[in-house]
Design a protein around this motif. Structure first.
Motif, PDB file in Angstrom:
ATOM      1  N   MET A  59       0.810  -1.223   0.000  1.00  0.00           N
ATOM      2  CA  MET A  59       0.000   0.000   0.000  1.00  0.00           C
ATOM      3  C   MET A  59       0.844   1.274   0.000  1.00  0.00           C
ATOM      4  O   MET A  59       0.333   2.361   0.271  1.00  0.00           O
ATOM      5  CB  MET A  59      -0.917   0.012   1.235  1.00  0.00           C
ATOM      6  N   GLN A  62      -0.436   3.957  -2.272  1.00  0.00           N
ATOM      7  CA  GLN A  62      -1.700   4.512  -1.785  1.00  0.00           C
ATOM      8  C   GLN A  62      -1.456   5.569  -0.723  1.00  0.00           C
ATOM      9  O   GLN A  62      -2.115   6.612  -0.716  1.00  0.00           O
ATOM     10  CB  GLN A  62      -2.573   3.396  -1.225  1.00  0.00           C
ATOM     11  N   ARG A  65      -0.245   8.625  -2.375  1.00  0.00           N
ATOM     12  CA  ARG A  65      -1.352   9.292  -3.057  1.00  0.00           C
ATOM     13  C   ARG A  65      -2.210  10.068  -2.066  1.00  0.00           C
ATOM     14  O   ARG A  65      -2.618  11.204  -2.338  1.00  0.00           O
ATOM     15  CB  ARG A  65      -2.207   8.262  -3.794  1.00  0.00           C
ATOM     16  N   GLU A  66      -2.495   9.470  -0.911  1.00  0.00           N
ATOM     17  CA  GLU A  66      -3.292  10.149   0.108  1.00  0.00           C
ATOM     18  C   GLU A  66      -2.636  11.458   0.527  1.00  0.00           C
ATOM     19  O   GLU A  66      -3.299  12.493   0.659  1.00  0.00           O
ATOM     20  CB  GLU A  66      -3.481   9.234   1.323  1.00  0.00           C
ATOM     21  N   LEU A 162      -8.522   6.010  -0.175  1.00  0.00           N
ATOM     22  CA  LEU A 162      -8.966   5.320  -1.389  1.00  0.00           C
ATOM     23  C   LEU A 162      -9.221   6.288  -2.540  1.00  0.00           C
ATOM     24  O   LEU A 162      -9.814   5.908  -3.555  1.00  0.00           O
ATOM     25  CB  LEU A 162     -10.243   4.512  -1.109  1.00  0.00           C
TER      26      LEU A 162
END
Length: 441
Positions: A59, A62, A65-66, A162
């Motif tokens: 992850m 991710q 990206r967050e 997400l």
């Protein structure tokens, strides 16, 4: 001890800048602590993420990206990311501390809310979501657990873990990763043929509105496939206590066909969204006299204001009142949308010429054009077109008493959401120091 933290006198300091306190919650990859910035004294929520756990779960991208997304979306109704720090084994995110807890907990404890409260939460949610969409950010996991309330009862969108960016779409222009919480996810997300991130988020907003007003989910079944089929058919019922306007809006949001599902520009013009709480009936008095925007409000500006003549307007707008943003323009033709719907009204002891000078300075700084609007106002128009043409704002100036005037600001053309953002982010801060309210006297 973590390589960036020091311990002394029972206090854990992170990089000498943040004092870590009690644990507020646990996540899949770490914990969230209450913390204090020792430089400023500001309280924050410190999200501590274990790099090892993130990498083992695959992850890492991710989390990156967050962080990137949260740096892009600074908005009053989105949890703010103050700072990011990293060590060999941990990533630290200093976030805005939102003390009111989750909207989910509020509904769990107290059940459904009244329509005025639901409308307030829902408006703030829509403004935040539309702000994200305007920057190419799609949340993809909107649900009451990811909506926080601050001490003043304002809603804050959280957890962009997400989220997706517009650049993540495939050549067909659609997103294809199925993610989110089953009860809140749009049916097209689960269909596997691609989906529009903005329309999927609006479906989730519709489920949240239903939960606020009904205290239950619209689509429920112990078997997920059966629940999914109900979502595909739009098979749900609204309880009898919901108003007709609320039911209509929810049905437009929970339209299983994303092609016909209502969009934000259409949503903000619906009667339920625009409705304002009842206000006290104003005291009957003479109509306010127009003011020459090039001069002062009359020759007797040094006399004290006639309070009764002013209060029938001030009672509708103590300080900055953004509620008229959702009012119907009385001059509009019945059944016809108007580009001049909504506005903001405030009172000031500043002379009319001073207000005009403030507006002209704001327009110059924001690359807007200023023109005269009738005999008693000015018009500000953006040089560049927005989502729905050029945004134009008209400010009418009235004299309600010697040395006291009221400024009525309304959208003259352009996009409603851009207008609302202009009022809250530019106009209000620029004029804040000249606003007068009866409570201040």
């Amino acid at each position: 001890m973590e390589d960036a933290a020091a311990e002394g006198k029972g206090v854990v300091l992170l990089q000498g800048r943040y004092e870590l306190g009690r644990v507020l919650g646990h996540g899949n990859f770490g914990r969230v602590h209450a913390a204090r910035d020792v430089r400023t004294g500001r309280a924050v929520a410190m999200k501590v993420v274990s790099k090892d756990k993130v990498e083992r779960a695959g992850m890492a991208e991710q989390i990156k990206r967050e962080i990137a997304v949260m740096k892009m979306v600074s908005h009053p109704n989105i949890v703010e990311l103050h700072e990011v720090m990293a060590t060999r084994s941990k990533v630290y995110l200093a976030l805005e501390l939102v003390r009111g807890g989750e909207l989910f907990d509020r509904i769990t404890r107290h059940g459904r809310v009244g329509e005025d409260v639901a409308r307030r939460y829902f408006r703030q949610l829509v403004f935040a979501v539309d702000f994200c969409h305007g920057r190419g950010v799609y949340h993809r996991d909107l649900k009451p657990e990811n909506l926080l309330l601050d001490e003043a009862g304002n809603l804050k969108v959280a957890d962009f873990g997400l989220s997706a960016l517009a650049c993540h779409a495939r050549p067909d222009g659609l997103l294809h990763t199925a993610c989110g919480t089953p009860a809140y996810v749009a049916p097209e997300v689960l269909a596997g043929s691609g989906y529009d991130g903005a329309k999927a988020d609006l479906w989730s907003c519709g489920v949240i509105l239903y939960v606020l007003l009904a205290g239950a989910l619209p689509f429920q079944h112990e078997n997920l496939m059966c629940m999914y089929r109900k979502m595909q058919r739009g098979d749900f019922c609204c309880p009898v206590w919901m108003t007709t306007d609320a039911q209509k809006l929810i049905k437009m949001l929970l339209d299983p066909n994303p092609g016909t599902r209502i969009t934000v520009p259409g949503l903000v013009e619906t009667p339920w969204f625009r409705k304002t709480p009842p206000v006290p009936r104003p005291i009957t008095g003479p109509a306010p006299a127009p003011v020459d925007t090039l001069g002062n409000a009359g020759d007797d500006k040094d006399e004290p204001p006639e309070v009764l003549n002013a209060f029938h307007l001030i009672s509708l707008s103590e300080g900055f009142d953004l509620s008229p943003l959702f009012e119907q323009d009385p001059a509009a033709s019945p059944g016809r949308a108007t580009t001049r719907a909504g506005g903001m009204r405030f009172a000031t002891r500043e002379p009319a010429s001073g207000v005009v000078a403030r507006l002209e300075a704001l327009a110059t700084g924001g690359a807007m054009r200023v023109t005269k609007s009738g005999a008693r106002g000015v018009r500000l128009e953006c040089a560049e077109p927005g989502r729905n043409g050029r945004l134009a704002v008209a400010a009418d100036i009235f004299s309600v008493a010697p040395s006291l005037i009221v400024v009525d600001v309304k959208k003259d053309s352009g996009d409603t959401m851009e207008y609302r953002s202009f009022c809250s982010e530019e106009l209000q801060p620029a004029l804040k120091d000249i606003v007068w309210s009866p409570a201040a006297t």
